[in-house]
Enzyme design. Structure first.
Site, short mmCIF file in Angstrom:
data_model
loop_
_atom_site.label_atom_id
_atom_site.label_comp_id
_atom_site.label_asym_id
_atom_site.label_seq_id
_atom_site.Cartn_x
_atom_site.Cartn_y
_atom_site.Cartn_z
N LEU A 107 0.83 -1.21 0.00
CA LEU A 107 0.00 0.00 0.00
C LEU A 107 0.86 1.25 0.00
O LEU A 107 0.48 2.30 -0.48
CB LEU A 107 -0.89 0.03 1.25
CG LEU A 107 -2.00 -1.01 1.33
CD1 LEU A 107 -2.61 -1.00 2.71
CD2 LEU A 107 -3.05 -0.71 0.28
N GLY A 108 2.03 1.15 0.59
CA GLY A 108 2.88 2.33 0.67
C GLY A 108 4.05 2.04 1.57
O GLY A 108 4.25 0.91 2.03
N GLY A 116 5.79 3.40 4.98
CA GLY A 116 5.68 4.29 6.12
C GLY A 116 7.06 4.66 6.64
O GLY A 116 8.08 4.33 6.01
N GLY A 117 7.10 5.35 7.75
CA GLY A 117 8.36 5.81 8.31
C GLY A 117 9.34 4.68 8.58
O GLY A 117 10.53 4.81 8.39
N PHE A 118 8.83 3.52 9.01
CA PHE A 118 9.74 2.47 9.43
C PHE A 118 9.60 1.18 8.61
O PHE A 118 10.04 0.13 9.02
CB PHE A 118 9.55 2.16 10.91
CG PHE A 118 9.90 3.34 11.75
CD1 PHE A 118 11.23 3.64 12.01
CD2 PHE A 118 8.92 4.18 12.25
CE1 PHE A 118 11.56 4.74 12.76
CE2 PHE A 118 9.26 5.28 13.00
CZ PHE A 118 10.58 5.57 13.26
N PRO A 139 7.48 -0.87 4.88
CA PRO A 139 6.35 -0.91 3.96
C PRO A 139 5.06 -1.35 4.65
O PRO A 139 5.08 -1.99 5.69
CB PRO A 139 6.78 -1.94 2.92
CG PRO A 139 7.78 -2.79 3.62
CD PRO A 139 8.45 -1.95 4.64
N VAL A 140 3.94 -0.99 4.03
CA VAL A 140 2.62 -1.38 4.53
C VAL A 140 1.93 -2.20 3.45
O VAL A 140 1.93 -1.82 2.28
CB VAL A 140 1.77 -0.14 4.87
CG1 VAL A 140 0.44 -0.56 5.45
CG2 VAL A 140 2.52 0.77 5.83
N LYS A 175 1.78 -3.46 8.77
CA LYS A 175 2.97 -2.62 8.71
C LYS A 175 4.16 -3.50 9.09
O LYS A 175 4.24 -3.99 10.21
CB LYS A 175 2.81 -1.46 9.68
CG LYS A 175 3.95 -0.50 9.64
CD LYS A 175 3.62 0.69 10.50
CE LYS A 175 4.81 1.61 10.63
NZ LYS A 175 4.57 2.64 11.60
N ASP A 209 4.50 13.05 14.80
CA ASP A 209 4.66 12.95 13.34
C ASP A 209 3.31 13.06 12.65
O ASP A 209 2.96 12.25 11.80
CB ASP A 209 5.38 11.64 12.96
CG ASP A 209 5.94 11.70 11.54
OD1 ASP A 209 6.07 12.83 10.99
OD2 ASP A 209 6.24 10.64 10.97
#
Ligand SMILES: *[C@@H]1O[C@H](CO)[C@@H](O)[C@H](O)[C@H]1NC(C)=O
Ligand SMILES: *[C@@H]1O[C@H](CO)[C@@H](O)[C@H](O)[C@H]1NC(C)=O
Ligand SMILES: *[C@@H]1O[C@H](CO)[C@@H](O)[C@H](O)[C@H]1NC(C)=O
Ligand SMILES: *[C@@H]1O[C@H](CO)[C@@H](O)[C@H](O)[C@H]1NC(C)=O
Ligand SMILES: *[C@@H]1O[C@H](CO)[C@@H](O)[C@H](O)[C@H]1NC(C)=O
Ligand SMILES: *[C@@H]1O[C@H](CO)[C@@H](O)[C@H](O)[C@H]1NC(C)=O
Ligand SMILES: *[C@@H]1O[C@H](CO)[C@@H](O)[C@H](O)[C@H]1NC(C)=O
Ligand SMILES: *[C@@H]1O[C@H](CO)[C@@H](O)[C@H](O)[C@H]1NC(C)=O
Length: 816
Positions: free
Chosen positions: A508-509, A511-513, A515-516, A529, A626
């Protein structure tokens, strides 16, 4: 000369000595002067003269001995003294009088009879009473301050009305924190019909907590707690609400503050400070009669107002343009007598009971009969919900101010014409053939599910022998793991299967830490996540995130379904948000057209409430750190939900500001004091929230904002338009015609207030929520922090920054 100096020192000493007089009673021969005090026997409360905040005016009032800034009662709230010459006396008639320097009465009590020995005393409850010293007759006072409340409801104080004498006890706000003069807000019990608790602004009802249902107010569920219990008394003599402390060594008070907010505070002895115990949450449905007559309000739906079945909008046009105040009207008029029936509704806040009738002993069946018999009766319900329910409540005329709760709430039987009931019945009931086929397919589906479950169990037995479903507790114990956490732990193979082995198609994308991924687990769509193994700080942030989110439950926060820790893998499993994140919409030329103004306003309100919960109402009190558009997810109805607490830090109740030397966050959303000095507080989140609001209004990113006229960023641009008095220039063209100018202006102003340079100038989230939902006037914003484009520095090599605070020079953000 020397004599004069002695005289001066002497009189100074005298005045110092005078100020130390502490009494336990006031008698005609023993008045209280400015500087003297009266204390209660248990030394909880103190009475004396004070000046609120920076005001110079003198008032006589009662405060807590441990916390003298918290004044619970003021005598002369409307007529201040302007010097230190005030005296409180008790006359031989038993009347308290407050005299100024010319011996004029500034304030006085009154009395029903003349006592033999007049005495005034401050009780342990904080009640100032006048009694006859000759008789010990507890409760039978000649006068008491509890009969004349100001803005604070103390335990054992009655809020309500004496129906015999007409005495009304209600809370009224101060005008401001330095002016106890009668303000515009009040909390009172309206005795018309079935008595109900109202929050008023002037003569207008702002919020209706509703009638007492045996356990709590119908529109304001109170959860049982360990500090106080609540009682509601209704008989022919009086109607009142009161609460009592379960342990008298605790202090608890309910305050109506100058901006109309109701808050309860509890004294934490260990920390020597007050803790906010509860704040009324605000959403649009709490605005009185927001949806008009015969409509329900549900903040989880979009649109939030809906007509009852059998009713239609009174004005289709207004209703469709989101002006619901006209409400709904019957599709079919009532027949009266035998031509009508009832439709049952559940989970409701009962309608306004100001024109209702009740009887405590009538049962529900008789109640129905009574409502059928009277043509103007529109609905009925139980009076008391305890046990099976008892009593009868009938409504006459319009039903207004009804909301739907997701849990709890009450039942209501709504009267409709039989022909209308038949129509509703028909609409719900599929035809016979359809029914048969549905039953058939239900059996089929059930069979398949059972087979599937058996197969799944067998497969798991074979593939993951002895795989534990719970975290080994010793891993967490030294981290202060909370015992009451019952978070499901998922199996790695199950998650790998669910996400098609973490295929890139399912990603899906990022994230900060890490992939999701999207996946399907046991038929439920999930978002996983997966924390990058090399993220270095991963483990620590992971624990923080799991611990935080598992305990946080709010409509505007993404729900954590579970986690997975196995081998090197650490994963979080969330509910899946079909509409992805906010940045996906607002920064996209075509998708942004899907967000009309009402939706944007709803998104902003949701973020604000979610953040308020994190900051003030959750058990932990969390700073998100954040907050940004890509961390705001949208559900099916475009309700906003805050996600990604990986950077969140729990902070103690009195820890206002913290320092960190590892700054984590996202450019464009970081407040100056955080980015530059590593100082974070709730006010850094408020800054990020302000940036978000301006981004939502403008459809532009703060980071990377371009304008041919200047090199300001979005904040600078918004500020410039504001100063030039053309704030509407900021609004995204995609919003189209749905716009409500007053709301837009309010949002821009709130956004600018939140991004002010100085953290102290920024409002806290409870004020933000209040400002967004009311029409009160707002402060003028000051210049924002970071208003030039931060791209023109070298620090933005990656979107997500992690660096040490002392690497950055403070000249960074200064205007060129
Ligand atoms: C006020 O009353 C007190 C006591 O009754 C008296 O001593 C004083 O002189 C009076 N002051 C004035 C200004 O009348
Ligand atoms: C005392 O109170 C009276 C009546 O309120 C007022 O007229 C008078 O000016 C006050 N005196 C002083 C010194 O404030
Ligand atoms: C007390 O004062 C109030 C208002 O000033 C008045 O309405 C009431 O009648 C008085 N009560 C007595 C017993 O004098
Ligand atoms: C509330 O608590 C007080 C003091 O502990 C107790 O006397 C009273 O009976 C309680 N009332 C209710 C309704 O539980
Ligand atoms: C009441 O609270 C005090 C202080 O917190 C505590 O020491 C005491 O044990 C409590 N009493 C009861 C009956 O719970
Ligand atoms: C309430 O109902 C009871 C029994 O149904 C009846 O005896 C009583 O008179 C009613 N009270 C009023 C005020 O109508
Ligand atoms: C219906 O109830 C209303 C309100 O209590 C009352 O005024 C009216 O007289 C009643 N009508 C009948 C027919 O009983
Ligand atoms: C009922 O509501 C309608 C429209 O919402 C309004 O015109 C009417 O005056 C209301 N009637 C009463 C009795 O409140």
């Amino acid at each position: 000369m020397e004599a004069l100096a002695y005289l001066f020192v002497y009189s100074l000493l005298l005045s110092l000595l005078r100020s130390s007089i502490t009494l336990d009673t006031i008698t005609p021969s023993q008045p209280i002067r400015d500087g003297d005090t009266l204390v209660s026997a248990d030394r909880s409360f103190q009475l004396g003269f004070f000046s609120p905040a920076s005001s110079k005016s003198r008032y006589m009032g009662i405060w807590y001995l441990v916390s003298s800034e918290v004044v619970v009662w003021v005598a002369n709230r409307d007529i201040p003294l302007n010097d230190h010459s005030g005296v409180l006396r008790i006359t031989y008639e038993g009347v308290l009088v407050l005299l100024n320097s010319t011996n004029s009465t500034v304030w006085s009590s009154n009395t029903s009879r003349t006592p033999e020995i007049p005495v005034a005393q401050l009780l342990d409850t904080g009640n100032l009473v006048v009694k006859d010293g000759n008789f010990d007759d507890p409760g039978n006072f000649l006068w008491q301050s509890f009969d004349h409340p100001c803005d604070t409801l103390l335990p054992e104080m009655k809020l309500g009305k004496n129906l015999v004498t007409g005495l009304e006890r209600f809370l009224s706000s101060w005008k401001s924190i330095e002016d106890p003069t009668l303000g515009v807000f009040s909390i009172r019990i309206d005795p018309r019909g079935l008595p109900q608790l109202l929050s008023m602004e002037g003569a207008a009802i702002k919020f209706r907590a509703g009638p007492w249902n045996g356990l709590s107010f119908s529109g304001y569920p109170l959860r049982p707690n360990s500090i106080y219990n609540s009682t509601f008394v209704l008989n022919e003599n009086e109607v009142y609400y009161e609460n009592r402390l379960l342990n008298n060594s605790v202090f608890s008070r309910l305050v109506l503050n100058p901006s109309g907010l109701v808050e309860r505070f509890t004294w934490i002895d260990r920390r020597q400070s007050w803790q906010r115990f509860l704040t009324a949450q605000f959403d649009q449905c709490e605005n009185y009669a927001f949806c008009g007559a015969y409509a329900t309000c549900n903040p989880d739906n979009s649109p939030i107002c809906a007509c009852f079945e059998g009713f239609e909008p009174k004005s289709e046009r207004n209703w469709n343009s989101n002006d619901w105040s006209d409400g709904c009207v019957r599709r079919t008029p009532l027949e009266c007598n035998d031509g009508d029936g009832f439709l049952k509704w559940t989970k409701l806040k009962l309608p306004d009971t100001s024109s209702s009738w009740f009887n405590k002993t009538t049962n529900l069946k008789e109640c129905e009969g009574l409502c059928l018999k009277n043509c103007s009766c529109t609905a009925y319900s139980n009076l008391d919900v305890r046990g099976e329910g008892s009593g009868c409540l009938l409504w006459f005329g319009n039903l207004t101010d009804i909301r739907v709760f997701s849990e709890g709430g009450q039942e209501l039987y709504l009267k409709l014409a039989n022909s209308e009931l038949d129509r509703i019945e028909k609409k719900k009931q599929p035809s016979k053939i359809k029914q048969a086929s549905i039953i058939g397919s239900v059996i089929l589906v059930t069979g398949i599910i059972i087979l599937g479950v058996i197969a799944y169990i067998l497969k798991n037995r074979l593939h993951s022998k002895g795989m534990s479903k719970r975290i080994d507790k010793k891993d967490w114990d030294n981290e202060g793991w909370n015992e009451d956490m019952e978070l499901p732990i998922f199996d790695l193979t199950a998650i790998a299967n669910a996400t098609d082995n973490f295929s890139s198609n399912n990603q899906l994308g990022e994230g900060g830490f890490g992939p999701v991924y999207k996946g399907t687990l046991d038929g439920q769509v999930i978002a996983v996540k997966r924390l990058s193994k090399n993220s270095g700080q991963g483990s620590k942030e992971f624990k923080s995130e799991v611990q935080s989110i598992a305990r946080l439950q709010h409509r505007n926060l993404v729900k954590l379904l579970g986690c997975c820790i196995q081998e090197d893998e650490k994963m979080l499993v969330y509910e899946y948000m079909p509409n992805k994140s906010l940045d996906f919409f607002i920064f996209d030329q075509t998708k942004s057209k899907l967000l009309d103004w009402h939706t944007r306003m709803n998104i902003i309100g949701g973020i604000a409430r979610g953040l308020l919960y994190l900051h003030e109402d959750s058990r932990l009190r969390i700073i998100h750190r954040d907050l940004k558009a890509s961390n705001i997810l949208l559900d099916n109805n475009m309700n906003s939900k805050i996600s990604d607490f990986g950077l969140a830090r729990s902070f103690g109740g009195d820890e206002v500001e913290c320092m960190t030397n590892r700054i984590v966050g996202t450019y464009g959303y970081m407040s100056p004091e955080y980015a530059v000095h590593g100082q974070y507080s709730v006010k850094s989140d408020v800054f990020s929230f302000g940036v978000l609001v301006l981004e939502i209004v403008s459809g532009k990113k703060n980071k990377g904002f371009c304008n041919p006229d200047h090199n300001l960023n979005l904040l600078g641009h918004a500020w410039r338009l504001w100063v030039e008095d053309r704030p509407m220039g900021l609004v995204d063209e995609s919003v189209g015609e749905s716009i409500t100018q007053s709301e837009v202006l309010r949002c821009i102003q709130v956004g600018l207030l939140c991004v002010q340079h100085n953290p102290e100038d920024r409002p806290n989230m409870s004020s933000v929520v209040l400002m967004l939902s009311s029409e009160s006037s707002l402060h003028k914003p000051r210049q924002p922090g970071f208003y030039t484009d931060s791209r023109k520095t070298d620090y933005s090599s990656s979107e997500h920054a992690t660096y040490s605070a002392n690497e950055i020079s403070t000249t960074w953000f200064e205007p060129r």
